[in-house]
Design an enzyme around this catalytic site. Structure first.
Site, PDB file in Angstrom:
ATOM      1  N   ARG A 163     -59.805 -68.909 -21.392  1.00  0.00           N
ATOM      2  CA  ARG A 163     -60.107 -70.244 -21.955  1.00  0.00           C
ATOM      3  C   ARG A 163     -58.850 -71.058 -22.277  1.00  0.00           C
ATOM      4  O   ARG A 163     -58.836 -71.832 -23.241  1.00  0.00           O
ATOM      5  CB  ARG A 163     -60.923 -70.120 -23.244  1.00  0.00           C
ATOM      6  CG  ARG A 163     -62.295 -69.625 -23.052  1.00  0.00           C
ATOM      7  CD  ARG A 163     -63.138 -70.604 -22.206  1.00  0.00           C
ATOM      8  NE  ARG A 163     -64.526 -70.324 -22.401  1.00  0.00           N
ATOM      9  CZ  ARG A 163     -65.183 -69.350 -21.781  1.00  0.00           C
ATOM     10  NH1 ARG A 163     -64.573 -68.586 -20.907  1.00  0.00           N
ATOM     11  NH2 ARG A 163     -66.459 -69.154 -22.027  1.00  0.00           N
ATOM     12  N   SER A 233     -69.963 -72.130 -27.192  1.00  0.00           N
ATOM     13  CA  SER A 233     -69.303 -71.169 -28.079  1.00  0.00           C
ATOM     14  C   SER A 233     -68.334 -71.921 -28.994  1.00  0.00           C
ATOM     15  O   SER A 233     -67.479 -72.651 -28.497  1.00  0.00           O
ATOM     16  CB  SER A 233     -68.487 -70.163 -27.275  1.00  0.00           C
ATOM     17  OG  SER A 233     -69.308 -69.426 -26.423  1.00  0.00           O
ATOM     18  N   GLU A 329     -62.862 -72.427 -30.292  1.00  0.00           N
ATOM     19  CA  GLU A 329     -62.708 -72.775 -28.878  1.00  0.00           C
ATOM     20  C   GLU A 329     -62.854 -74.289 -28.755  1.00  0.00           C
ATOM     21  O   GLU A 329     -62.277 -74.915 -27.870  1.00  0.00           O
ATOM     22  CB  GLU A 329     -63.790 -72.083 -28.040  1.00  0.00           C
ATOM     23  CG  GLU A 329     -63.565 -72.309 -26.564  1.00  0.00           C
ATOM     24  CD  GLU A 329     -64.781 -72.106 -25.667  1.00  0.00           C
ATOM     25  OE1 GLU A 329     -65.871 -71.759 -26.151  1.00  0.00           O
ATOM     26  OE2 GLU A 329     -64.619 -72.328 -24.469  1.00  0.00           O
TER      27      GLU A 329
HETATM   28  N1  EPU Z   1     -73.817 -60.322 -29.520  1.00  0.00           N
HETATM   29  C1  EPU Z   1     -74.385 -59.962 -30.708  1.00  0.00           C
HETATM   30  N2  EPU Z   1     -75.392 -60.733 -31.197  1.00  0.00           N
HETATM   31  C2  EPU Z   1     -75.861 -61.833 -30.527  1.00  0.00           C
HETATM   32  C3  EPU Z   1     -75.275 -62.189 -29.313  1.00  0.00           C
HETATM   33  C4  EPU Z   1     -74.235 -61.418 -28.817  1.00  0.00           C
HETATM   34  O1  EPU Z   1     -73.997 -58.982 -31.326  1.00  0.00           O
HETATM   35  O2  EPU Z   1     -76.785 -62.474 -31.043  1.00  0.00           O
HETATM   36  C5  EPU Z   1     -72.732 -59.463 -28.976  1.00  0.00           C
HETATM   37  C6  EPU Z   1     -73.271 -58.426 -28.015  1.00  0.00           C
HETATM   38  O3  EPU Z   1     -72.529 -57.248 -28.198  1.00  0.00           O
HETATM   39  C7  EPU Z   1     -72.980 -59.017 -26.657  1.00  0.00           C
HETATM   40  C8  EPU Z   1     -71.661 -59.706 -26.943  1.00  0.00           C
HETATM   41  O4  EPU Z   1     -71.801 -60.235 -28.265  1.00  0.00           O
HETATM   42  O5  EPU Z   1     -72.845 -58.045 -25.670  1.00  0.00           O
HETATM   43  C9  EPU Z   1     -71.314 -60.801 -25.967  1.00  0.00           C
HETATM   44  O6  EPU Z   1     -72.350 -61.790 -25.986  1.00  0.00           O
HETATM   45  P1  EPU Z   1     -72.569 -62.762 -24.744  1.00  0.00           P
HETATM   46  O7  EPU Z   1     -72.768 -61.999 -23.507  1.00  0.00           O
HETATM   47  O8  EPU Z   1     -73.630 -63.748 -25.122  1.00  0.00           O
HETATM   48  O9  EPU Z   1     -71.172 -63.487 -24.563  1.00  0.00           O
HETATM   49  P2  EPU Z   1     -70.103 -64.097 -25.584  1.00  0.00           P
HETATM   50  O10 EPU Z   1     -68.881 -63.257 -25.542  1.00  0.00           O
HETATM   51  O11 EPU Z   1     -70.701 -64.365 -26.923  1.00  0.00           O
HETATM   52  C10 EPU Z   1     -68.933 -65.509 -23.723  1.00  0.00           C
HETATM   53  C11 EPU Z   1     -68.519 -66.920 -23.494  1.00  0.00           C
HETATM   54  C12 EPU Z   1     -69.709 -67.773 -23.103  1.00  0.00           C
HETATM   55  C13 EPU Z   1     -70.312 -67.186 -21.814  1.00  0.00           C
HETATM   56  C14 EPU Z   1     -70.713 -65.739 -22.097  1.00  0.00           C
HETATM   57  C15 EPU Z   1     -71.237 -65.042 -20.857  1.00  0.00           C
HETATM   58  C16 EPU Z   1     -66.600 -67.217 -24.939  1.00  0.00           C
HETATM   59  C17 EPU Z   1     -66.024 -67.894 -26.128  1.00  0.00           C
HETATM   60  N3  EPU Z   1     -67.889 -67.439 -24.705  1.00  0.00           N
HETATM   61  O12 EPU Z   1     -69.813 -65.501 -24.844  1.00  0.00           O
HETATM   62  O13 EPU Z   1     -69.235 -69.077 -22.813  1.00  0.00           O
HETATM   63  O14 EPU Z   1     -71.439 -67.935 -21.401  1.00  0.00           O
HETATM   64  O15 EPU Z   1     -69.573 -64.990 -22.553  1.00  0.00           O
HETATM   65  O16 EPU Z   1     -70.170 -64.738 -20.022  1.00  0.00           O
HETATM   66  O17 EPU Z   1     -65.889 -66.510 -24.233  1.00  0.00           O
HETATM   67  C18 EPU Z   1     -68.802 -71.157 -23.860  1.00  0.00           C
HETATM   68  O18 EPU Z   1     -67.617 -70.954 -23.637  1.00  0.00           O
HETATM   69  O19 EPU Z   1     -69.189 -72.209 -24.438  1.00  0.00           O
HETATM   70  C19 EPU Z   1     -69.787 -70.162 -23.482  1.00  0.00           C
HETATM   71  C20 EPU Z   1     -71.073 -70.282 -23.776  1.00  0.00           C
END
Ligand code: EPU
Length: 334
Positions: A163, A233, A329
């Site tokens: 990012r 995010s 972010e």
């Molecule tokens: N999780 C929880 N509770 C929740 C949701 C998630 O504990 O309610 C934990 C779980 O362990 C899950 C982990 O968080 O496996 C990761 O969650 P998720 O796959 O939803 O991804 P994220 O790391 O929260 C990132 C990006 C998103 C992107 C997703 C999918 C960043 C800051 N965000 O989110 O990007 O869509 O991965 O690849 O890296 C954005 O940048 O605006 C965005 C939405």
């Protein structure tokens, strides 16, 4: 070409009531040059804006917002299986992805349904489901805001990381992205190892089925900008020392992580925030989204201060409990 004193509440995805001193849509490099000359001659601050999907306007913007409507597209084959696709910065990101999928060009499908524009994708290095924009960006075409000359910068020189890019840091204000060239494949190549993406598409994936699966996942977790304001995010996932992580594991054996390198791991901020039971908590018109706690939403009448305060409270509690600093972010615009 330039509109003055306009309401930009609907021109950024948080939907927080905001005014801007001026707004300019430009459809060519020459129009962009004219706008920059105008801003510089009038000592007016300026800033490029796409869909406004990663911004928090902390107060009204006392400058000129420069909005690209350039949606050219050119493609040229390279070698047997590769195609270089250059898209104007004003393309709505997901319309561009849909176009490439329809053409049978592989590489962008995991990045389906991300809000924003092509220009912003190269600044922010958007990423999702195991793919980052920089994996497929070949070069970025920019206008130097001082010399008003155009340059093509190779992706390898853009300082891409999670990012981040030089455009967000050392080059902030120096360049405005006018087009991005992507390196796509004309033969099947999929990245399906994130979460349950592989299961969702089954044994015979197609470009469209991967795109559909990604859209379904995003719709189930993330708010639709047209229904509920947010900037996706709110925080980036923190990278911490492996030693620190191993200590935390003693108390929190279920804490997930992604490998970074031998010394570091990345911890999902969503897990940390969820663990501290922030989901659904609100402050004024700002609320931690119930389905994905990394997202702060505007429930209708959020003021910038509500979002700023809620984000600070979340970051403080994460620090108090885990000794981890999480950083936004979202770009705060003053
Ligand atoms: N999780 C929880 N509770 C929740 C949701 C998630 O504990 O309610 C934990 C779980 O362990 C899950 C982990 O968080 O496996 C990761 O969650 P998720 O796959 O939803 O991804 P994220 O790391 O929260 C990132 C990006 C998103 C992107 C997703 C999918 C960043 C800051 N965000 O989110 O990007 O869509 O991965 O690849 O890296 C954005 O940048 O605006 C965005 C939405």
């Amino acid at each position: 070409m330039i509109q003055e004193n306009i309401d930009i509440t609907q021109r950024h995805t948080f939907g927080i009531a905001t005014q801007a001193r001026a707004w300019g849509d430009y459809d060519s490099i020459e129009e962009l040059r004219e706008m920059l000359r105008y801003a510089q001659a009038n000592d007016l601050a300026y800033m490029p804006i796409g869909e406004g999907s990663n911004l928090l306007f902390v107060r009204n913007y006392e400058g000129l917002l420069l909005h690209s409507t350039m949606t050219s597209i050119n493609s040229i084959a390279r070698g047997e299986n590769e195609i270089l696709v250059q898209a104007g910065s004003g393309w709505i990101w997901d319309e561009f992805v849909a176009h490439c999928v329809a053409q049978g060009w592989y590489g962008l499908e995991n990045l389906s349904y991300i809000p924003g524009t092509v220009g912003a994708s190269a600044v922010q290095n958007v990423g999702a489901y195991g793919v980052e924009a920089c994996d497929i960006i070949e070069s970025v075409t920019v206008l130097d805001t001082h010399t008003l000359e155009e340059h093509i910068i190779k992706a390898t020189e853009c300082g891409y990381g999670y990012r981040t890019s030089h455009f967000k840091k050392d080059w902030k204000g120096k360049y405005i992205v006018t087009a991005v060239t992507f390196r796509l494949s004309t033969t099947p190549q999929y990245t399906l190892d994130y979460g349950n993406l592989c299961q969702m598409v089954g044994d015979t994936p197609s470009l469209q089925s991967v795109r559909d699966a990604v859209i379904a996942i995003r719709r189930s977790k993330l708010p639709e900008p047209c229904e509920l304001g947010s900037a996706g995010s709110f925080f980036v996932n923190p990278v911490i020392a492996r030693e620190h992580y191993n200590k935390l594991l003693e108390q929190h054996p279920n804490m997930p992580c992604f490998e970074v390198d031998e010394q570091h791991v990345k911890v999902p901020a969503a897990w940390l925030i969820d663990h501290l039971e922030w989901k659904g908590k609100s402050l004024g018109g700002a609320m931690v989204y119930e389905k994905q706690p990394l997202v702060i939403v505007n429930t209708g009448n959020a003021k910038p201060g509500h979002v700023v305060q809620l984000a600070q409270d979340i970051a403080f509690s994460v620090f108090e409990n885990f000794g981890i600093i999480i950083t936004p972010e979202v770009n705060y615009i003053y």
